[in-house]
Design an enzyme around this catalytic site. Structure first.
Site: not given
Ligand code: ADE
Ligand code: ZN
Length: 349
Positions: A26, A28, A208, A211, A289-290
């Protein structure tokens, strides 16, 4: 524990986790855009950004929930313009992942965030794929690419992107379809037709769910979209019958601890639901994630939960095993990685 003992124990946990062959499921790619690269690309591509320095960019990374992050995330990705930008972004991430001991990654990208600005999907996709190929050759890290659809946009927009991506879907270089962006108010059912078409095209399916959205979004993601894996899934815990079903079916959940903390899904890492999820028999994995926005890459996420939740080696190894088993790798490759885990444990892990 005194400070010296604490430092030593952190180092041990980190070294132990570093050596285990992990996957990241996971991630991005646009969320791995570091402030330094963002600044450099803004200057190179003459894109206006509301920041004058890397420090100002970092200071803006304070979020109250998903939406406040996404606003900054979409603004940040505007500096990515040419094929080489996507190559550099992807290569930088792969180097970090390899340094963390990742052997395989399954990465997301958001083509609609780029094509809407006039960047051709070929520049985005080819740049990423070239770096993934070089990552395999130069770093020994294998990868799969998952095209994510932005759920705040209409399904038709997603369909148009899906059709534009046909050449790479047909040759297998796009392996899966995902669903991201603003969850609340954009239920999974909105993308029923698109996910059916993607399944028909032979793509793996992920989305997703849970969340920020309620447990019923997780259930519908499973039942209506028919996904192979759930991204996040935290709020499934609110429905015990759903938890049992996810556990019985062995559905992998790609949990992102530092993301949950920075987006205020949890107020303190010591309250993170990951341990409860594991204990409920859910197939939980750890992911970043990011990472550029949330303050940590793959290994940082493992260490954060290991320490805050006082996870023992048994739980940590289970998380790493889940990351291999929950990947879209072929069975024999999974077995080889699982065998490597055993060897690391035997040789003094
Ligand atoms: N796009 C990038 N990160 C995200 C996240 N944590 N949740 C939903 N969309 C995303
Ligand atoms: Zn994500």
């Amino acid at each position: 524990m005194n400070e010296t003992a604490e430092r030593r124990s952190t180092k041990n946990v980190r070294a132990f986790l570093r050596d285990l062959p992990k996957t990241e499921l996971h991630l991005h790619l646009e969320g791995s855009l570091e402030p330094e690269m963002l600044m450099h690309l803004a200057r190179k591509n003459r894109v206006d950004i509301p920041f004058r320095s890397v420090e100002e960019i970092r200071a803006a990374y304070r979020f109250t929930e998903l939406r406040s992050f996404l606003d900054i995330y979409y603004q940040g990705m505007n500096v990515l313009c040419g094929e080489e930008d996507f190559y550099d972004l992807t290569m930088a991430y792969l180097k970090r992942a390899a340094a963390d001991g990742a052997v395989h990654v399954e990465v997301f990208y958001d083509p609609q965030g780029h094509t809407a600005r006039g960047v051709p999907i070929a520049a985005v996709t080819d740049g990423i794929l070239a770096a993934l190929a070089d990552g395999r050759e130069q770093l020994g890290i294998t990868s799969l690419l998952i095209l994510c659809i932005l759920r705040h946009l209409p399904e038709d927009d997603g369909f148009a992107t899906f059709r534009q991506a046909e050449p790479w879907i047909a040759d297998g270089r796009i392996a899966g379809l995902g669903l991201d962006s603003t969850e609340k108010g954009n239920p999974p059912g909105k993308f029923l037709r698109l996910f059916a078409a993607a399944r028909e095209a032979g793509l793996k399916l992920v989305a997703h769910a849970g969340e920020e959205g309620p447990a019923v979004y997780v259930a519908d993601t499973l039942d209506v979209l028919g996904v192979d894996r759930i991204d996040h899934g935290n709020r499934a815990l609110e429905d015990p019958a759903l938890v049992r079903r996810l556990a019985e079916r062995g559905i992998t959940l790609t949990v992102c601890p530092l993301s949950n903390l920075r987006l205020c899904g949890v107020t303190d890492m010591r309250h993170h639901p990951l341990k409860r999820m594991l204990d409920a028999g859910l197939k939980v994995t750890v992911n970043s994630d990011d990472p550029s926005y949330f303050g940590g890459y793959l290994l940082d996420n493992y260490v954060a939960v290991a320490e805050a939740l006082e996870l023992g080696r048994h739980d940590l190894v289970a998380l790493v095993r889940n990351s291999i088993e929950g990947s879209f790798l072929e069975g024999p490759v999974k077995q080889a990685h699982l065998g490597r885990i055993e060897r690391v444990l035997e040789t003094g892990g």
